[in-house]
Design an enzyme around this catalytic site. Sequence first.
Site, PDB file in Angstrom:
ATOM      1  N   ARG A   1      -0.210  -9.315  13.195  1.00 30.88           N
ATOM      2  CA  ARG A   1      -0.801  -8.261  12.350  1.00 30.88           C
ATOM      3  C   ARG A   1      -1.712  -8.878  11.299  1.00 30.88           C
ATOM      4  O   ARG A   1      -2.766  -8.323  10.970  1.00 30.88           O
ATOM      5  CB  ARG A   1       0.310  -7.428  11.694  1.00 30.88           C
ATOM      6  CG  ARG A   1       1.010  -6.500  12.681  1.00 30.88           C
ATOM      7  CD  ARG A   1       2.367  -6.006  12.162  1.00 30.88           C
ATOM      8  NE  ARG A   1       2.289  -5.164  10.991  1.00 30.88           N
ATOM      9  CZ  ARG A   1       3.330  -4.869  10.222  1.00 30.88           C
ATOM     10  NH1 ARG A   1       4.537  -5.352  10.510  1.00 30.88           N
ATOM     11  NH2 ARG A   1       3.185  -4.097   9.174  1.00 30.88           N
TER      12      ARG A   1
ATOM     13  N   ARG B   1      -9.537   0.975   9.207  1.00 34.48           N
ATOM     14  CA  ARG B   1      -9.085  -0.395   9.470  1.00 34.48           C
ATOM     15  C   ARG B   1     -10.083  -1.188  10.297  1.00 34.48           C
ATOM     16  O   ARG B   1      -9.823  -2.349  10.615  1.00 34.48           O
ATOM     17  CB  ARG B   1      -7.781  -0.324  10.254  1.00 34.48           C
ATOM     18  CG  ARG B   1      -6.550  -0.674   9.456  1.00 34.48           C
ATOM     19  CD  ARG B   1      -5.370  -0.307  10.326  1.00 34.48           C
ATOM     20  NE  ARG B   1      -4.234  -1.119  10.041  1.00 34.48           N
ATOM     21  CZ  ARG B   1      -3.157  -0.672   9.406  1.00 34.48           C
ATOM     22  NH1 ARG B   1      -3.096   0.554   8.970  1.00 34.48           N
ATOM     23  NH2 ARG B   1      -2.138  -1.475   9.227  1.00 34.48           N
TER      24      ARG B   1
ATOM     25  N   ARG C   1      12.523  -6.283   5.067  1.00 35.57           N
ATOM     26  CA  ARG C   1      12.432  -4.805   4.997  1.00 35.57           C
ATOM     27  C   ARG C   1      13.397  -4.128   5.967  1.00 35.57           C
ATOM     28  O   ARG C   1      13.411  -4.415   7.154  1.00 35.57           O
ATOM     29  CB  ARG C   1      11.001  -4.366   5.316  1.00 35.57           C
ATOM     30  CG  ARG C   1      10.879  -2.851   5.434  1.00 35.57           C
ATOM     31  CD  ARG C   1       9.488  -2.327   5.263  1.00 35.57           C
ATOM     32  NE  ARG C   1       8.573  -2.738   6.298  1.00 35.57           N
ATOM     33  CZ  ARG C   1       7.287  -2.413   6.311  1.00 35.57           C
ATOM     34  NH1 ARG C   1       6.779  -1.687   5.325  1.00 35.57           N
ATOM     35  NH2 ARG C   1       6.496  -2.838   7.264  1.00 35.57           N
TER      36      ARG C   1
ATOM     37  N   ARG D   1      11.736  -2.247  11.333  1.00 34.56           N
ATOM     38  CA  ARG D   1      10.610  -1.841  12.172  1.00 34.56           C
ATOM     39  C   ARG D   1      10.392  -2.915  13.232  1.00 34.56           C
ATOM     40  O   ARG D   1      10.412  -4.106  12.915  1.00 34.56           O
ATOM     41  CB  ARG D   1       9.340  -1.717  11.299  1.00 34.56           C
ATOM     42  CG  ARG D   1       9.144  -0.322  10.766  1.00 34.56           C
ATOM     43  CD  ARG D   1       8.043  -0.216   9.756  1.00 34.56           C
ATOM     44  NE  ARG D   1       6.744  -0.747  10.169  1.00 34.56           N
ATOM     45  CZ  ARG D   1       5.631  -0.635   9.446  1.00 34.56           C
ATOM     46  NH1 ARG D   1       5.674   0.014   8.285  1.00 34.56           N
ATOM     47  NH2 ARG D   1       4.501  -1.140   9.841  1.00 34.56           N
TER      48      ARG D   1
ATOM     49  N   LYS E   1       0.837  -1.209   0.000  1.00 31.23           N
ATOM     50  CA  LYS E   1       0.000   0.000   0.000  1.00 31.23           C
ATOM     51  C   LYS E   1       0.876   1.265   0.000  1.00 31.23           C
ATOM     52  O   LYS E   1       0.649   2.186  -0.782  1.00 31.23           O
ATOM     53  CB  LYS E   1      -0.915   0.019   1.242  1.00 31.23           C
ATOM     54  CG  LYS E   1      -1.805  -1.197   1.390  1.00 31.23           C
ATOM     55  CD  LYS E   1      -2.684  -1.120   2.627  1.00 31.23           C
ATOM     56  CE  LYS E   1      -1.951  -1.085   3.951  1.00 31.23           C
ATOM     57  NZ  LYS E   1      -1.168  -2.307   4.251  1.00 31.23           N
TER      58      LYS E   1
HETATM   59  P1  AP5 Z   1       4.889  -1.512   1.838  1.00 31.79           P
HETATM   60  O1  AP5 Z   1       4.608  -0.727   0.623  1.00 31.79           O
HETATM   61  O2  AP5 Z   1       5.479  -0.808   3.014  1.00 31.79           O
HETATM   62  O3  AP5 Z   1       3.562  -2.293   2.292  1.00 31.79           O
HETATM   63  P2  AP5 Z   1       2.388  -1.802   3.207  1.00 31.79           P
HETATM   64  O4  AP5 Z   1       1.169  -2.501   2.739  1.00 31.79           O
HETATM   65  O5  AP5 Z   1       2.346  -0.293   3.246  1.00 31.79           O
HETATM   66  O6  AP5 Z   1       2.897  -2.418   4.582  1.00 31.79           O
HETATM   67  P3  AP5 Z   1       3.034  -1.831   6.029  1.00 31.79           P
HETATM   68  O7  AP5 Z   1       3.736  -2.882   6.808  1.00 31.79           O
HETATM   69  O8  AP5 Z   1       3.659  -0.478   6.061  1.00 31.79           O
HETATM   70  O9  AP5 Z   1       1.505  -1.658   6.345  1.00 31.79           O
HETATM   71  P4  AP5 Z   1       0.692  -1.944   7.610  1.00 31.79           P
HETATM   72  O10 AP5 Z   1      -0.646  -1.709   7.076  1.00 31.79           O
HETATM   73  O11 AP5 Z   1       0.834  -3.176   8.380  1.00 31.79           O
HETATM   74  O12 AP5 Z   1       1.364  -0.915   8.588  1.00 31.79           O
HETATM   75  P5  AP5 Z   1       1.031   0.606   8.943  1.00 31.79           P
HETATM   76  O13 AP5 Z   1       2.300   1.331   8.889  1.00 31.79           O
HETATM   77  O14 AP5 Z   1      -0.141   1.108   8.179  1.00 31.79           O
HETATM   78  O15 AP5 Z   1       5.812  -2.748   1.413  1.00 31.79           O
HETATM   79  C1  AP5 Z   1       6.345  -3.639   2.360  1.00 31.79           C
HETATM   80  C2  AP5 Z   1       7.710  -4.130   1.892  1.00 31.79           C
HETATM   81  O16 AP5 Z   1       7.542  -4.879   0.685  1.00 31.79           O
HETATM   82  C3  AP5 Z   1       8.673  -2.999   1.543  1.00 31.79           C
HETATM   83  O17 AP5 Z   1       9.981  -3.373   1.918  1.00 31.79           O
HETATM   84  C4  AP5 Z   1       8.571  -2.856   0.014  1.00 31.79           C
HETATM   85  O18 AP5 Z   1       9.762  -2.407  -0.574  1.00 31.79           O
HETATM   86  C5  AP5 Z   1       8.251  -4.283  -0.408  1.00 31.79           C
HETATM   87  N1  AP5 Z   1       7.355  -4.331  -1.563  1.00 31.79           N
HETATM   88  C6  AP5 Z   1       6.314  -3.497  -1.844  1.00 31.79           C
HETATM   89  N2  AP5 Z   1       5.700  -3.869  -2.985  1.00 31.79           N
HETATM   90  C7  AP5 Z   1       6.375  -4.965  -3.434  1.00 31.79           C
HETATM   91  C8  AP5 Z   1       6.213  -5.810  -4.571  1.00 31.79           C
HETATM   92  N3  AP5 Z   1       5.241  -5.586  -5.475  1.00 31.79           N
HETATM   93  N4  AP5 Z   1       7.055  -6.855  -4.726  1.00 31.79           N
HETATM   94  C9  AP5 Z   1       8.039  -7.077  -3.806  1.00 31.79           C
HETATM   95  N5  AP5 Z   1       8.255  -6.302  -2.710  1.00 31.79           N
HETATM   96  C10 AP5 Z   1       7.429  -5.257  -2.527  1.00 31.79           C
HETATM   97  O19 AP5 Z   1       0.522   0.425  10.449  1.00 31.79           O
HETATM   98  C11 AP5 Z   1       1.417   0.072  11.480  1.00 31.79           C
HETATM   99  C12 AP5 Z   1       0.652   0.002  12.799  1.00 31.79           C
HETATM  100  O20 AP5 Z   1       0.100   1.296  13.115  1.00 31.79           O
HETATM  101  C13 AP5 Z   1      -0.544  -0.952  12.846  1.00 31.79           C
HETATM  102  O21 AP5 Z   1      -0.166  -2.286  13.125  1.00 31.79           O
HETATM  103  C14 AP5 Z   1      -1.359  -0.321  13.995  1.00 31.79           C
HETATM  104  O22 AP5 Z   1      -0.812  -0.638  15.250  1.00 31.79           O
HETATM  105  C15 AP5 Z   1      -1.177   1.162  13.746  1.00 31.79           C
HETATM  106  N6  AP5 Z   1      -2.210   1.725  12.874  1.00 31.79           N
HETATM  107  C16 AP5 Z   1      -2.021   2.290  11.644  1.00 31.79           C
HETATM  108  N7  AP5 Z   1      -3.182   2.703  11.123  1.00 31.79           N
HETATM  109  C17 AP5 Z   1      -4.143   2.378  12.029  1.00 31.79           C
HETATM  110  C18 AP5 Z   1      -5.562   2.521  12.055  1.00 31.79           C
HETATM  111  N8  AP5 Z   1      -6.240   3.079  11.024  1.00 31.79           N
HETATM  112  N9  AP5 Z   1      -6.238   2.068  13.141  1.00 31.79           N
HETATM  113  C19 AP5 Z   1      -5.584   1.517  14.204  1.00 31.79           C
HETATM  114  N10 AP5 Z   1      -4.240   1.343  14.232  1.00 31.79           N
HETATM  115  C20 AP5 Z   1      -3.516   1.772  13.155  1.00 31.79           C
END
Ligand code: AP5
Length: 213
Positions: free
Chosen positions: A171, A88, A127, A160, A13
């Site tokens: 997660r 979410r 990552r 991270r 994402k």
């Molecule tokens: P990346 O693009 O970072 O993927 P992502 O889907 O953004 O993954 P995240 O781990 O950042 O998302 P998340 O939803 O768990 O965490 P968030 O930060 O929102 O890609 C991941 C890796 O893969 C990278 O190294 C990239 O280079 C690689 N990659 C990407 N595309 C690729 C491809 N096509 N092929 C190969 N490799 C690829 O949330 C973190 C925490 O914050 C949550 O757990 C929660 O505690 C809190 N939080 C955030 N939002 C909320 C909410 N709305 N409500 C409650 N808690 C929340």
Amino acid sequence: MNLVFLGPPGSGKGTQAVRLAEKLGLVHLSTGDVLRDAVKKGTPLGLEADGYMKRGELVPDALIVGLIESRITNGDLSRGFILDGFPRTVPQAESLKGMLDKNGVTLDTVICFKIADGEVVKRLSGRWFCPKCNAGYNYPAQMPKTEGVCDNDGASLQRRPDDEESVVRNRLEVYKKQTQPIVDFYRAESLLTELEAQKSPDEVFESLLSQVS
Ligand code: AP5
């Protein structure tokens, strides 16, 4: 254009949101990035969110909803937005609908990234990022020139805390229990588009562009 990116951790994402926001001139709002910044700065929000994030749990709805509401009402998102990681939960989706209605803003599409659990674990265990310039790396596909060292500024790369495998598995469970139900919410609103996310970043971007244009 106003978009929501929905999908499991590591489904790409953030990677795709950065590219699409740049191409279309949209604001990219990642709740995960906002929370990590708050944790780093030790703000009251960060202090409250830290434990939930380390365990791979969601932070309470009220904290997140307040954060998004202030960004919508102060006009920050008026040139179009990508919400990455929000909503979410069903209550967050309902709150967003209420906030947008109240401010006369329409959601165009909700993109749901599809990916298998095994690929998520593989991506997140590889990552790494630079704490100084925030550059991202992914082993072994995107290695820095010197292992563990940022190409841009020589800083030591970090992972991270929530990318540790047991936390990633939690997660994924949290996603299935608490976030997947909003897929049906948006399907019922005729806003949902599914995106095959288990391809190369360029291929995913091509599909994404064709879905939003
Ligand atoms: P990346 O693009 O970072 O993927 P992502 O889907 O953004 O993954 P995240 O781990 O950042 O998302 P998340 O939803 O768990 O965490 P968030 O930060 O929102 O890609 C991941 C890796 O893969 C990278 O190294 C990239 O280079 C690689 N990659 C990407 N595309 C690729 C491809 N096509 N092929 C190969 N490799 C690829 O949330 C973190 C925490 O914050 C949550 O757990 C929660 O505690 C809190 N939080 C955030 N939002 C909320 C909410 N709305 N409500 C409650 N808690 C929340």
